[in-house]
Design a protein around this motif. Structure first.
Motif, PDB file in Angstrom:
ATOM      1  N   GLY A   1      -5.807  11.413  35.485  1.00 35.94           N
ATOM      2  CA  GLY A   1      -7.112  11.916  35.916  1.00 35.94           C
ATOM      3  C   GLY A   1      -7.440  13.307  35.426  1.00 35.94           C
ATOM      4  O   GLY A   1      -7.913  14.141  36.197  1.00 35.94           O
ATOM      5  N   LEU A   2      -7.200  13.561  34.136  1.00 37.17           N
ATOM      6  CA  LEU A   2      -7.598  14.831  33.527  1.00 37.17           C
ATOM      7  C   LEU A   2      -8.680  14.556  32.492  1.00 37.17           C
ATOM      8  O   LEU A   2      -8.520  13.681  31.639  1.00 37.17           O
ATOM      9  N   LEU A   3      -9.778  15.289  32.576  1.00 37.70           N
ATOM     10  CA  LEU A   3     -10.876  15.125  31.629  1.00 37.70           C
ATOM     11  C   LEU A   3     -10.718  16.161  30.524  1.00 37.70           C
ATOM     12  O   LEU A   3     -10.905  17.362  30.742  1.00 37.70           O
ATOM     13  N   ALA A   4     -10.336  15.706  29.335  1.00 38.94           N
ATOM     14  CA  ALA A   4     -10.065  16.584  28.206  1.00 38.94           C
ATOM     15  C   ALA A   4     -11.362  17.133  27.609  1.00 38.94           C
ATOM     16  O   ALA A   4     -12.451  16.581  27.833  1.00 38.94           O
ATOM     17  N   PRO A   5     -11.276  18.224  26.833  1.00 37.97           N
ATOM     18  CA  PRO A   5     -12.481  18.814  26.231  1.00 37.97           C
ATOM     19  C   PRO A   5     -13.298  17.831  25.397  1.00 37.97           C
ATOM     20  O   PRO A   5     -14.538  17.877  25.435  1.00 37.97           O
ATOM     21  N   ASP A   6     -12.639  16.944  24.651  1.00 37.00           N
ATOM     22  CA  ASP A   6     -13.390  15.969  23.849  1.00 37.00           C
ATOM     23  C   ASP A   6     -14.202  15.032  24.741  1.00 37.00           C
ATOM     24  O   ASP A   6     -15.322  14.648  24.395  1.00 37.00           O
ATOM     25  N   ALA A   7     -13.645  14.661  25.891  1.00 38.01           N
ATOM     26  CA  ALA A   7     -14.375  13.799  26.823  1.00 38.01           C
ATOM     27  C   ALA A   7     -15.522  14.568  27.476  1.00 38.01           C
ATOM     28  O   ALA A   7     -16.608  14.019  27.691  1.00 38.01           O
ATOM     29  N   GLN A   8     -15.296  15.844  27.785  1.00 37.07           N
ATOM     30  CA  GLN A   8     -16.367  16.683  28.330  1.00 37.07           C
ATOM     31  C   GLN A   8     -17.523  16.783  27.338  1.00 37.07           C
ATOM     32  O   GLN A   8     -18.692  16.711  27.710  1.00 37.07           O
ATOM     33  N   LYS A   9     -17.171  16.944  26.065  1.00 33.22           N
ATOM     34  CA  LYS A   9     -18.187  17.038  25.010  1.00 33.22           C
ATOM     35  C   LYS A   9     -18.963  15.731  24.892  1.00 33.22           C
ATOM     36  O   LYS A   9     -20.198  15.739  24.728  1.00 33.22           O
ATOM     37  N   ALA A  10     -18.257  14.611  24.980  1.00 31.22           N
ATOM     38  CA  ALA A  10     -18.916  13.308  24.889  1.00 31.22           C
ATOM     39  C   ALA A  10     -19.931  13.132  26.011  1.00 31.22           C
ATOM     40  O   ALA A  10     -21.042  12.633  25.795  1.00 31.22           O
TER      41      ALA A  10
END
Length: 365
Positions: free
Chosen positions: A48-57
């Motif tokens: 359950g960690l939202l990585a920077p690439d997912a935040q950007k998406a």
């Protein structure tokens, strides 16, 4: 019932696709999860960690994450542990700590009303026909079947769609096991753990509200044995694995070459982890799930005529994602080669000095 598209799975990939399919399409989505947050519903085993690439998406679509999805604490560094050499370093990271189940339900809630959702249900079989696909599933104890011109596999590593259309194509897979504990740590932290004696992938430890999650990805054969062995080897680092609350497990794909990605064939498309679109270095897959779902949705919005044209367009438009993952394959030796990792960690390059900390290197184990 006859549809234009049937989507199997409503994780980040399937939910994103459902949002961007043309409104004139007749669409049904089949999902394991119920539409509430009870403990009976299927839950994706995930740190359950939202990585920077997912935040950007997510930011590309103007989406803002509801506060209710976030959990405590928000951690800005990762404690990296090399068990064999006994090295411990901290590196800055920008993950968001969240409740993965609530995140999936939130994305699911954004699906427009024109998409019919059958949930919770279990897909039993998919069968190719002359005009498309038949999908058999069970819901509330009742067996049902739908037909559709296109079938979309958004059903993760153990995809029934991928098994049906790419039965001869093998993608490297691991068994991800994680356990939940009462959080007894005096200070919350996120740990990334490497131990070649138990896995050639990695393990993780993460504080999440009043709990602590410990998990790892292991070769399927003797996975539980390797998991328990790693817990024993982490004792010198201060981990307490007594009295686990629950144990979760799921299959996770980790492509070993660009040829292990499976995209489309015979009126069937794969998105997200079902296609093998997951980072081989970090196992981050949410960003690729969102991007591949969006790409396929926009392609279906074009009047391309026949199925082969859609398949060709999808493979072309996802080339960037596959190239990015190929670069991740080249990054793997720096993370997973014991000798190279030891050099990087000993050098301290990029590491953070913890002021007033008592942590130290532990020597060869």
């Amino acid at each position: 019932m006859i549809y234009d598209v049937v989507i199997i799975g409503l994780g980040p990939a399937g939910s994103t696709l459902a949002r961007f399919l043309p409104k004139e399409f007749k669409v049904i989505a089949l999902d394991k999860k119920s539409d509430n947050q009870d403990n009976v519903s299927f839950r994706k085993p995930c740190g359950g960690l939202l990585a920077p690439d997912a935040q950007k998406a997510l930011s590309r679509f103007g989406l803002t994450l509801p506060k209710s999805i976030l959990v405590n604490p928000q951690i800005f560094s990762v404690r990296t542990i090399d068990v064999k050499s006994g090295l411990l370093r901290h590196y800055q990271r920008f993950y968001m700590n969240m409740d993965r189940h609530k995140f999936d339900l939130w994305l699911k809630s954004l699906i427009p009303e024109n998409v019919e959702i059958a949930a919770p249900c279990i897909v039993k079989r998919v069968e190719k026909t002359k005009s498309g696909w038949n999908v058999s599933y069970s819901q509330n104890g009742e067996n049902k079947m739908v037909s559709a011109r296109f079938i979309i596999g958004a059903d993760g590593a153990n995809s029934i769609v991928r098994k049906s259309i790419f039965s001869n194509k093998k993608t490297r897979a691991y068994l991800s096991i994680q356990q939940w504990y009462k959080n007894k740590n005096p200070a919350p932290f996120y740990a990334s753990i490497f131990d070649p004696c138990t896995t050639d992938c990695y393990a993780w430890g993460l504080s999440k509200n009043e709990h602590f999650i410990f998990g790892g990805a292991f070769e399927p054969k003797d996975a539980r044995k390797s998991f328990e062995k790693l817990k024993q080897r982490l004792a010198p680092f201060g981990f307490d694995f007594s009295n686990p609350i629950k144990t979760e497990a799921c299959l996770v794909l980790r492509a070993a070459s660009p040829f292990q990605f499976c995209m489309a064939r015979d009126n069937a498309f794969l998105i997200g982890e079902a296609a093998g679109l997951i980072s081989p270095s970090s196992l981050e897959g949410i960003s690729y799930a969102i991007e591949s779902g969006y790409i396929l949705g926009k392609i279906f919005g074009k009047a391309l005529g026949n199925a082969k044209a859609y398949q060709k367009a999808y493979k072309k438009e996802t080339a960037g994602l596959r190239f990015k993952l190929t670069l991740k394959l080249l990054k793997c030796p720096l993370m997973y080669n014991r000798f190279l990792r030891k050099i990087v960690m000993k050098s301290g390059v990029g590491a953070i000095d913890i002021v007033g900390g008592t942590e130290k290197d532990f020597g060869e184990i």
